[in-house]
Design an enzyme around this catalytic site. Structure first.
Site, PDB file in Angstrom:
ATOM      1  N   GLU A 445       8.187  -3.636   8.214  1.00 54.14           N
ATOM      2  CA  GLU A 445       7.894  -2.226   7.910  1.00 54.14           C
ATOM      3  C   GLU A 445       9.124  -1.324   8.055  1.00 54.14           C
ATOM      4  O   GLU A 445       9.031  -0.113   7.910  1.00 54.14           O
ATOM      5  CB  GLU A 445       6.705  -1.705   8.724  1.00 54.14           C
ATOM      6  CG  GLU A 445       6.609  -2.167  10.142  1.00 54.14           C
ATOM      7  CD  GLU A 445       5.261  -1.851  10.789  1.00 54.14           C
ATOM      8  OE1 GLU A 445       4.398  -1.220  10.168  1.00 54.14           O
ATOM      9  OE2 GLU A 445       5.092  -2.255  11.943  1.00 54.14           O
ATOM     10  N   ASP A 469       4.391   2.040   6.609  1.00 51.94           N
ATOM     11  CA  ASP A 469       5.646   2.379   7.271  1.00 51.94           C
ATOM     12  C   ASP A 469       6.855   2.038   6.416  1.00 51.94           C
ATOM     13  O   ASP A 469       7.849   2.762   6.433  1.00 51.94           O
ATOM     14  CB  ASP A 469       5.738   1.665   8.627  1.00 51.94           C
ATOM     15  CG  ASP A 469       5.014   2.454   9.702  1.00 51.94           C
ATOM     16  OD1 ASP A 469       5.192   3.681   9.750  1.00 51.94           O
ATOM     17  OD2 ASP A 469       4.250   1.853  10.474  1.00 51.94           O
ATOM     18  N   CYS A 516      -0.602  -5.627   4.586  1.00 55.43           N
ATOM     19  CA  CYS A 516      -1.743  -5.031   5.285  1.00 55.43           C
ATOM     20  C   CYS A 516      -1.700  -3.502   5.254  1.00 55.43           C
ATOM     21  O   CYS A 516      -2.519  -2.852   5.891  1.00 55.43           O
ATOM     22  CB  CYS A 516      -1.821  -5.540   6.722  1.00 55.43           C
ATOM     23  SG  CYS A 516      -0.385  -5.103   7.704  1.00 55.43           S
TER      24      CYS A 516
HETATM   25  C1  PEP Z   1       1.627  -0.191   7.906  1.00 58.39           C
HETATM   26  O1  PEP Z   1       2.571   0.413   8.406  1.00 58.39           O
HETATM   27  O2  PEP Z   1       1.525  -0.422   6.686  1.00 58.39           O
HETATM   28  C2  PEP Z   1       0.531  -0.667   8.758  1.00 58.39           C
HETATM   29  C3  PEP Z   1      -0.426  -1.425   8.268  1.00 58.39           C
HETATM   30  O3  PEP Z   1       0.518  -0.270  10.052  1.00 58.39           O
HETATM   31  P1  PEP Z   1       0.015   1.180  10.542  1.00 58.39           P
HETATM   32  O4  PEP Z   1      -0.586   1.869   9.355  1.00 58.39           O
HETATM   33  O5  PEP Z   1      -0.936   0.920  11.633  1.00 58.39           O
HETATM   34  O6  PEP Z   1       1.310   1.775  10.988  1.00 58.39           O
HETATM   35 MG    MG Z   2       2.855   0.377  10.518  1.00 57.15          MG
END
Ligand code: PEP
Ligand code: MG
Length: 585
Positions: A445, A469, A516
């Site tokens: 990320e 991110d 994700c």
């Molecule tokens: C992301 O950064 O894409 C992620 C799935 O984590 P979060 O949204 O919890 O930062």
């Molecule tokens: Mg994230």
């Protein structure tokens, strides 16, 4: 006269019906001072109202249908907890005692104090929890006034006026009340308040009822019994529509019903493209019980368990190892043999923890670039070891993977792996069971992690691209900052090339890789991601079937040329043409 209001689309679909207005919150109360000898009586009145609301919540909990969304029980529990919270109860009583306010005044005064704290919270999800406190206070005020609860009022009115196509229009709706509405013939929800992650939105989504929230002034502008259309795909509310508009929406509504029915049929079919490539669809969860929703939606596993939400429920301490172990074990057991990917705590930036303490954290000029996620965990080794032991212990109960957020440096990876080894050693010494082959993966990320992905491929068992991110850090756009939200672009050539590069390198090395971030659950991005070589997606359970539908219609061979064109396109017009070709391929 016909007019249109705009809000935030939170639950897809179209509802057409008559407006059923719920009067705004009864927070407008009498203010008077009581005599010293009335203090005891006033406090007793408060406790009696508190008891009455407890009974009301217990009744709601008992009435939960077996097929009620799993969040509902949790929401009612949250309201019960708020009802006992010292910040609400004790402080209200103190105001009665020290300032001699009548209890209604003390309660609304305390609500205002708490609301101000919440307004300062940057995290959208937590900020919206303010609504839960307001809803609890509203119930207590109603009990103090001896008024019937909103739910029973609505149930009574719905039964007596006989409308069977009603749309609730309210300033705000308590999630527990929404469940009561389910048994009535309500077809949609419109609220003045709320955001994408408000509980009302979450429940409306899980009930599959079209809803628009944040439709400011809706409850003031819409009149009782007005004919309205709720377009939950676009957040639009059309009041008193012209006959031609009504006809168009009726048609779209019937199309949607058919679409939904077709989607449900996809639930148990294998997920593969037309040319036979198998695709794995997993769910993102935030609390252990969400695993139930994931299974119901047909997820093959949990691709991302955001554990920080467990930690956020704890005001001034972190959950003990035992408590964490039970939570992870519960999710693993609910998934019943399907793998659960548990991400270690990702706090900092927009997700601060009360217990993070000073250490300059609050004063960091740019928390998104600061002590966040794995950086924080490595700076708090004891806390991190506790979490690692809890996850490892839970791994004895079903397939479990450990996912590490925000890694960038080789030494961070090595240090993390060493700590995991150490946690295993400690469990061995104590004779506690765990899965010795538990896989460890990294979230990609940070652009540096994507560019230097080879560092990761050598050291880890799997990767998961966190596009939320990755986009924020590639484009230098703070996800939580509205002022730059329009620049947050998943399709920016730099973002697409980083995703493509990561997928290519991981696939070449034979290291499993998934996505994700929100992009994985966006059906308009499905073809592109497939074309880039993605075979594992993890998303909000509500998105699984629409994405699956896209996959079942996809022919990877036909995507090769348009996807190559997308990656080569740097001019927006070229990119748009290539993406349009891809959608047609
Ligand atoms: C992301 O950064 O894409 C992620 C799935 O984590 P979060 O949204 O919890 O930062
Ligand atoms: Mg994230």
């Amino acid at each position: 006269m016909s007019f249109t209001l705009h809000g935030i689309p939170v639950s897809r679909g179209i509802a057409i019906g008559r407006a059923y207005l719920i009067a705004p919150a009864a927070l407008d109360v009498d203010h008077y001072l009581i005599e010293p000898d009335q203090i005891g009586e006033e406090i007793a009145r408060f406790h009696a109202a508190q008891e009455a609301v407890h009974a009301e919540l217990d009744a709601l909990r008992e009435d939960l249908a077996a097929d009620a969304p799993s969040e509902m029980g949790a929401f009612i529990n949250v309201h019960s907890m708020i009802l006992n919270d010292a910040m609400l109860v004790q402080e209200t009583i103190d105001l009665v005692r020290t300032r001699r306010y009548n209890v209604e005044w003390a309660l609304t005064e305390q609500l205002q104090i708490l609301s101000r704290h919440f307004d300062d919270i940057e995290d959208e999800y937590l900020r919206e929890r303010k609504a839960d406190i307001e809803q609890v206070v509203e119930r207590v005020l109603k009990a103090l006034a001896g008024a019937p609860s909103t739910a029973s009022l609505v149930a009574h009115n719905a039964a007596s006026n006989g409308h069977n196509e009603m749309i609730v229009v309210a300033h705000d709706i308590a999630p527990a009340d929404m469940l009561q509405f389910k048994t009535q013939a309500f077809k949609g929800f419109v609220t003045d308040l709320g955001g994408r992650t408000s509980h009302t939105a979450i429940v409306a989504r899980s009930l599959g009822i079209p809803a628009s929230v944040g439709v400011q002034q809706a409850s003031a502008l819409i009149r009782q019994n007005d004919l309205i259309i709720v377009d939950g795909d676009h957040g639009i509310v059309i009041v008193d529509p012209a006959p031609i508009v009504l006809e168009e929406y009726s048609y779209r509504q019937s199309e949607k019903v058919l679409e939904q029915r077709k989607l449900q049929r996809l639930k148990f079919s294998p997920t593969q493209t037309l040319d036979g490539t198998k695709i794995e669809l997993c769910a993102n969860i935030e609390l252990p019980d969400d695993a139930q929703t994931a299974v119901e939606a047909g997820a093959m596993g949990v691709g991302l368990f955001r554990t920080e939400f467990l930690f956020m429920n704890h005001k001034n301490r972190l959950p003990e190892e035992e408590e964490q172990f039970e939570a992870y074990k519960r999710a693993i057991e609910l998934m019943n043999g399907r793998p659960v990917t548990i991400r270690t705590i990702d706090v900092g930036a927009d997700k601060p923890l009360d217990s993070m303490g000073g250490d300059g954290y609050e004063t960091a000029p740019n928390p998104a670039l600061g002590l966040r996620a794995i950086r924080w965990s490595l700076s708090e080794p004891q806390m991190f070891m506790t979490q690692l032991r809890a996850i490892l212990r839970a791994s004895a109960f079903g397939p479990t993977k450990i996912l590490i957020p925000m890694l960038a440096h080789a030494q961070e990876i090595d240090q993390t792996l060493d700590l995991i080894q150490e946690a295993k050693r400690q469990l061995d010494d104590a004779g506690i069971a765990y899965d010795p082959n538990v896989q460890v993966g990294a979230m990609i990320e940070i652009p540096a992690a994507a560019i230097a992905v080879r560092l990761f491929l050598k050291r880890l068992d799997f990767l998961s691209i966190g596009t939320n991110d990755l986009i924020q850090y590639t484009l230098a756009i703070d996800r939580a900052d509205n002022a730059v939200a329009h620049l947050y672009d998943p399709l920016h050539p730099a973002v697409l090339n980083l995703i493509a590069f990561t997928l290519r390198e991981a696939n070449r090395a034979g290291v499993p890789v998934s996505i994700c971030g929100e992009m994985a659950g966006d059906p308009t991005a499905t073809r592109l991601l497939l074309g880039l070589g993605l075979t594992e997606f993890s998303m909000h359970p509500s998105q699984l079937l629409v994405v699956k539908q896209e996959i079942l219609r996809s022919n990877l061979k036909a995507f090769e040329k348009p996807v190559a064109d997308v990656l080569a396109a740097y001019e927006p017009a070229e990119l748009a043409t290539a993406l349009a070709q891809l959608q047609k391929a």
